[in-house]
Scaffold this motif. Structure first.
Motif, mmCIF file in Angstrom:
data_model
loop_
_atom_site.group_PDB
_atom_site.id
_atom_site.type_symbol
_atom_site.label_atom_id
_atom_site.label_comp_id
_atom_site.label_asym_id
_atom_site.label_seq_id
_atom_site.Cartn_x
_atom_site.Cartn_y
_atom_site.Cartn_z
ATOM 1 N N PHE A 24 0.832 -1.211 0.000
ATOM 2 C CA PHE A 24 0.000 0.000 0.000
ATOM 3 C C PHE A 24 0.864 1.257 0.000
ATOM 4 N N GLN A 25 1.903 1.263 0.814
ATOM 5 C CA GLN A 25 2.781 2.433 0.887
ATOM 6 C C GLN A 25 3.521 2.654 -0.430
ATOM 7 N N LEU A 26 4.045 1.578 -1.000
ATOM 8 C CA LEU A 26 4.748 1.692 -2.289
ATOM 9 C C LEU A 26 3.805 2.143 -3.394
ATOM 10 N N CYS A 32 0.159 3.897 -8.182
ATOM 11 C CA CYS A 32 -0.458 2.721 -8.820
ATOM 12 C C CYS A 32 -1.377 2.042 -7.818
ATOM 13 N N GLY A 33 -1.981 0.965 -8.232
ATOM 14 C CA GLY A 33 -2.870 0.207 -7.371
ATOM 15 C C GLY A 33 -2.219 -1.063 -6.872
ATOM 16 N N VAL A 34 -3.009 -1.831 -6.129
ATOM 17 C CA VAL A 34 -2.559 -3.097 -5.560
ATOM 18 C C VAL A 34 -3.549 -4.183 -5.966
ATOM 19 N N VAL A 35 -3.026 -5.295 -6.433
ATOM 20 C CA VAL A 35 -3.833 -6.475 -6.706
ATOM 21 C C VAL A 35 -3.494 -7.492 -5.623
ATOM 22 N N VAL A 36 -4.506 -7.920 -4.887
ATOM 23 C CA VAL A 36 -4.314 -8.850 -3.774
ATOM 24 C C VAL A 36 -4.761 -10.235 -4.218
ATOM 25 N N VAL A 37 -3.863 -11.209 -4.092
ATOM 26 C CA VAL A 37 -4.189 -12.577 -4.505
ATOM 27 C C VAL A 37 -3.956 -13.543 -3.339
ATOM 28 N N ALA A 63 -4.790 0.460 8.085
ATOM 29 C CA ALA A 63 -4.760 1.092 9.403
ATOM 30 C C ALA A 63 -3.355 1.144 9.991
ATOM 31 N N THR A 64 -2.515 0.168 9.679
ATOM 32 C CA THR A 64 -1.166 0.128 10.262
ATOM 33 C C THR A 64 -0.151 0.921 9.452
ATOM 34 N N SER A 65 -0.545 1.443 8.322
ATOM 35 C CA SER A 65 0.390 2.211 7.497
ATOM 36 C C SER A 65 0.726 3.545 8.160
ATOM 37 N N PRO A 66 2.014 3.906 8.180
ATOM 38 C CA PRO A 66 2.385 5.191 8.771
ATOM 39 C C PRO A 66 2.028 6.388 7.881
ATOM 40 N N ILE A 67 1.647 6.150 6.648
ATOM 41 C CA ILE A 67 1.213 7.226 5.756
ATOM 42 C C ILE A 67 -0.217 6.946 5.305
#
Length: 98
Positions: A24-26, A32-37, A63-67
């Protein structure tokens, strides 16, 4: 999405949770987006273990992301491909013949 998405494999491990939060941070930084598999294994398919609660994993990672990462688009493909099964027993010391 402007760039190709980051693809992240998840399960119920702490490592997968950290990988998802990092993705998520990257993705936020890269625009860009994230594809979760998640690969369904024999334990899940056989009913011995439930599949991971993806909605909960996504919420916890955000929730745990610092950004702030709430703007990162997420895709969770619902397609399941079943691999060919092997219906034979293996003898000790020899590979199964399927």
């Amino acid at each position: 999405m402007l760039e190709p998405p980051l693809v992240v494999g998840v399960d119920m491990s702490a490592e997968a949770q950290r990988a998802l939060a990092t993705a998520f941070q990257l993705a936020h930084r890269l625009g860009c987006g994230v594809v979760v598999v998640h690969a369904v294994g024999l334990l899940e398919e056989g009913g011995y273990r439930p599949p991971p609660p993806l909605d909960e994993l996504l919420a916890a990672a955000r929730a745990t992301s610092p950004i702030e990462v709430s703007d990162v688009p997420v895709e969770v493909p619902a397609r399941m491909v079943r691999p060919p099964t092997c219906s034979c027993a293996s003898r000790s010391g020899s590979p199964p013949r399927c």
